[in-house]
Design an enzyme around this catalytic site. Structure first.
Site, PDB file in Angstrom:
ATOM      1  CB  CYS A  33      -1.008  -0.012   1.139  1.00  0.00           C
ATOM      2  SG  CYS A  33      -0.316  -0.327   2.732  1.00  0.00           S
ATOM      3  CB  CYS A 103      -2.494   0.363   9.468  1.00  0.00           C
ATOM      4  SG  CYS A 103      -3.623   0.196   8.084  1.00  0.00           S
TER       5      CYS A 103
HETATM    6 FE1  FES Z   1      -1.656   0.174   4.435  1.00  0.00          FE
HETATM    7 FE2  FES Z   1      -2.824   1.622   6.268  1.00  0.00          FE
HETATM    8  S1  FES Z   1      -3.687   0.951   4.390  1.00  0.00           S
HETATM    9  S2  FES Z   1      -0.766   1.012   6.224  1.00  0.00           S
END
Ligand code: FES
Length: 146
Positions: A33, A103
């Site tokens: 991400c 996360c």
């Molecule tokens: Fe990947 Fe939050 S969506 S760290």
């Protein structure tokens, strides 16, 4: 979707910034991400983290988890800091949506990376600390749920 605590830490992040000449700095990323989290720790001779700061280039949940993680680690001995797992951070935030659990893993790994850096500089070994990954997906197969 987010708890009041997550929103609070996202809107008013604690301990954001950096520490010059920190005792330990840890950077962890998530290539999938594109997030990067960096934790700075200032640890005194007794092994107490006097100050902890973070910088996160990431989503709101990553900001909130870094903020909470620094709060949980600050003022604690490194042994206690080792117990600040992503689960502990999530609990302190009253939970995260399932898609945002990774996360909080970033926060745990970044703390471990900062502690690892500190231990290496000091030439000591921290009980239970393993060499951190630079990316939380390192070593995983690529064809998972993403
Ligand atoms: Fe990947 Fe939050 S969506 S760290």
């Amino acid at each position: 979707m987010y708890t009041a605590k997550v929103m609070d830490h996202f809107e008013h992040p604690r301990n954001m910034g950096e520490i010059e000449n920190a005792s330990g700095v840890g950077t962890v990323g998530n290539a999938k991400c594109g997030e990067i989290m960096r934790i700075y720790m200032d640890i005194d001779d007794e092994g107490i983290s006097r100050d902890v700061k973070f910088k996160t280039f990431g989503c709101g949940a990553a900001v909130a988890t870094s903020s909470m993680a620094t709060e949980l680690v600050k003022g604690k001995h490194i042994e206690e800091a080792m117990k600040v797992t992503n689960k502990a951070v999530m609990e302190a935030l009253d939970g995260l949506p399932p898609v945002k659990v990774h996360c909080s893993l970033l926060a745990e790994e970044a703390i471990h990376a900062a502690l690892w850096d500190y231990a290496e500089k000091k030439g000591i070994k921290i009980e239970g600390l393993e060499k951190p990954k630079s990316d939380i997906h390192e070593g995983e197969e690529d064809d998972d749920e993403y």
